[in-house]
Design a protein around this motif. Structure first.
Motif, short mmCIF file in Angstrom:
data_model
loop_
_atom_site.label_atom_id
_atom_site.label_comp_id
_atom_site.label_asym_id
_atom_site.label_seq_id
_atom_site.Cartn_x
_atom_site.Cartn_y
_atom_site.Cartn_z
N ILE A 229 0.84 -0.80 -0.12
CA ILE A 229 -0.40 0.30 -0.44
C ILE A 229 1.13 0.94 0.50
O ILE A 229 1.29 1.26 0.37
N GLU A 230 0.22 2.43 -0.79
CA GLU A 230 1.37 3.12 -1.47
C GLU A 230 0.84 4.29 0.11
O GLU A 230 -0.04 4.78 0.46
N CYS A 231 2.04 5.89 0.07
CA CYS A 231 1.79 7.02 1.10
C CYS A 231 2.72 7.65 0.27
O CYS A 231 3.38 7.70 -0.62
N SER A 232 2.32 9.15 -0.25
CA SER A 232 3.19 10.13 0.22
C SER A 232 3.92 10.41 1.36
O SER A 232 2.96 11.73 2.40
N VAL A 233 5.28 11.17 1.52
CA VAL A 233 5.95 11.50 2.26
C VAL A 233 6.36 13.06 1.88
O VAL A 233 7.28 12.84 0.66
N PHE A 234 5.69 14.24 2.66
CA PHE A 234 6.48 14.66 2.27
C PHE A 234 7.48 15.65 2.96
O PHE A 234 6.90 16.04 4.00
N VAL A 235 8.71 16.43 2.82
CA VAL A 235 9.79 16.55 3.11
C VAL A 235 10.10 18.32 3.09
O VAL A 235 10.97 18.04 1.56
N LEU A 236 10.79 19.57 3.78
CA LEU A 236 11.00 20.44 3.15
C LEU A 236 12.07 20.61 4.23
O LEU A 236 12.48 20.53 4.76
N ALA A 276 0.71 4.54 8.64
CA ALA A 276 2.45 5.03 8.69
C ALA A 276 2.58 6.06 9.79
O ALA A 276 2.30 7.15 10.13
N ASP A 277 2.17 4.74 11.23
CA ASP A 277 2.36 5.08 12.10
C ASP A 277 3.89 5.46 12.65
O ASP A 277 4.48 5.92 11.80
N GLU A 278 4.13 5.92 14.15
CA GLU A 278 5.05 6.61 14.68
C GLU A 278 6.24 5.59 14.27
O GLU A 278 7.41 6.13 13.85
N GLU A 279 6.52 4.06 14.58
CA GLU A 279 6.94 3.19 13.91
C GLU A 279 7.43 2.95 12.51
O GLU A 279 8.92 2.96 11.93
N PHE A 280 6.67 3.13 11.65
CA PHE A 280 6.90 3.23 9.94
C PHE A 280 7.83 4.17 9.50
O PHE A 280 8.27 4.79 9.32
N MET A 281 7.13 5.94 10.65
CA MET A 281 8.18 7.21 9.91
C MET A 281 9.63 6.45 11.07
O MET A 281 10.23 7.47 10.03
N ARG A 282 9.69 6.29 12.05
CA ARG A 282 10.63 6.04 12.45
C ARG A 282 11.94 5.75 11.20
O ARG A 282 13.23 6.24 11.26
N LYS A 283 11.16 4.39 11.11
CA LYS A 283 11.77 3.51 9.32
C LYS A 283 12.11 4.97 8.51
O LYS A 283 13.47 4.68 7.80
N VAL A 284 11.44 5.25 7.50
CA VAL A 284 11.45 6.24 7.03
C VAL A 284 11.92 7.29 6.44
O VAL A 284 12.84 7.57 6.43
#
Length: 465
Positions: A229-236, A276-284
């Protein structure tokens, strides 16, 4: 003053700073009160959402949108100027004392707008990467090589040209279906084919290398298919190691409900994203964001702006499908709602190379958007259909995409994706209900919208309760 000189002035204010400067000597970005004159480039729903957010800033003097659309003039002044007309933009910047250019779409970045202004007297700040940085989107082959160099998780791949067609067909035979073929260059969002049949995939490879997407498919990237399953992460990011992670979103590309039919530019989006929970975003952050930011610095690539990470969760692990070098659309239409901070000083700090001290507050509410499109889209569709819509309820905003004013002043359709109906909610169901209500109230002949946006995320949330 060059962009680099401007950045140095912002980092180290001096008493002999030029009279026309977006920042006052001696003030930090956080304390800055001198108003900014901003030029936003683009004409879609993404730019409408950016204009909506920028216009809320007390730091804003005047916002120009080039060329804008039928809704952006509610937030600033539309100007008839192509985002690819660099000479025209330079004249406009000089004539209108522009302090900062925010680049909405990818084409000017890939064409080198940052490099065009860098070193010029009186150059404005630019929110967007250099041409070398924009290659992350402008060349899928470059992006994949970059990921491999910096050990960023992505699908196995190889790139082929007409001279290596036979090798490409052999590589396809080594993969399991479905087969993923990507035009190396920009192809207006249409350069990716996912094919189940091997012989059809080989035929499509020949067609792509033969000019299906013009020069953009002179090189074709073939990837293994990733299931998830896909998601979009944006970084400035500011090019100096400072970055802020913006709200995560999920968009819906297929025209039909149940994710059926051809791909589109995006039929809706949701934020936050249940998986996209805390653990997933830590890996990201550890495996993807930091290696990307540090990799750009280590390769000497100037990058001050947005990085779009198209990710897929495969058995709980994040992998990169693609990079974009700007915000996504329609994800921007939910991400902007969830940024509680003033966006303008964050953009200025990124462009100035000084983002690390800037706070970013996130609205905890859900935000959703449902795109109302022209009948026939993504194929051929009529234009010039008169649009009507009642006043929206509190917490609901219409972000215009394919709209314009006709000679009589009527709001009419001018594109396939017409209006993004965005809304807040304290939970996903509340936000979606508001977006669907708005989509139902927007009227023009032949309109269509998906009624299942967010259904997959609702199922995930319910399974976790």
């Amino acid at each position: 003053m060059s962009i680099q000189q401007n950045l140095n002035t912002l980092r180290h204010p001096v008493s002999n700073a030029p009279e026309k400067s977006p920042f006052n000597a001696g003030e930090t970005l956080k304390e800055q009160t001198s108003p900014l004159r901003v030029l936003l480039l683009g004409s879609g729903g993404r730019e409408c959402a950016l204009a909506w957010k920028i216009a809320q800033s007390p730091l804003l003097d005047h916002l120009f949108i080039a060329p804008g659309n039928g809704g952006t003039d509610a937030y600033g002044e539309n100007v008839e100027l192509s985002p690819l007309d660099f000479d025209g933009i330079a004249r406009f910047v000089a004539d209108n004392a522009i302090d900062m250019i925010v680049v909405g779409n990818e084409d000017p970045l890939v064409a080198g707008i940052f490099d065009y202004f860098d070193g010029r007297e009186g150059a404005p700040l630019i929110v967007g990467p250099s041409k070398a940085g924009a290659a992350l989107e402008g060349s899928k082959d470059f992006a994949k090589q970059f990921m491999v160099r910096h050990s960023i998780p992505t699908a196995r791949y190889r790139s082929f040209t007409a001279d290596t067609l036979a090798e490409g067909e052999k590589f396809l035979s080594e993969l399991r279906p479905p087969y993923v073929l990507k035009a190396d260059g920009l192809a207006a969002g249409k350069g990716v084919l996912i094919i189940d049949d091997l012989e059809e995939a080989k035929g499509s490879l020949r067609e792509m290398l033969g000019g299906m997407f013009g020069q953009s498919s002179a090189t074709v990237v073939i990837e293994e298919f990733l299931k998830g399953i896909e998601c979009s992460v944006f970084v400035l990011t500011d090019g100096n190691g400072g970055y802020r992670i913006l709200p995560v979103a999920k968009d819906y590309k297929r025209i039909g409900e149940g994710d059926t039919g051809p791909n589109t530019g995006g039929m809706g989006a949701v934020s936050p994203v249940a998986f996209a929970d805390e653990e997933f975003m830590r890996k990201v952050e550890e495996r993807i964001i930091l290696p990307t930011v540090n990799g750009l610095i280590s390769e000497g690539i100037t990058y001050r702006g947005f990085i779009f990470l198209g990710l897929i969760e495969v058995d709980g692990e994040p992998m990169v499908i693609e990079y974009n070098v700007r915000m996504g659309d329609p994800e921007t239409e939910v991400v902007m709602l969830r940024i509680a901070s003033d966006l303008l000083p964050l953009l200025a700090a990124a462009a100035a190379g000084n983002l690390s001290t800037m706070p970013l507050a996130i609205d905890p509410r859900y935000a959703t958007t449902v795109m109302v499109v022209s009948g026939g889209y993504p194929g051929s569709y009529p234009k010039g259909k008169v649009i009507t819509a009642p006043a929206m309820a509190d917490g609901t905003t219409l972000f215009h995409a394919g709209t314009k004013r006709d000679s009589d002043g009527n709001l009419v359709t001018s594109g396939g994706r017409v209006i993004a109906c965005s809304a807040y909610g304290h939970d996903l169901d509340e936000a979606l209900a508001a977006s669907f209500t708005a989509a139902g109230e927007v009227e023009f002949e032949g309109k269509y919208f998906r009624r299942d946006i967010g259904a997959d995320l609702r199922a995930i949330e319910q399974s976790r309760k």
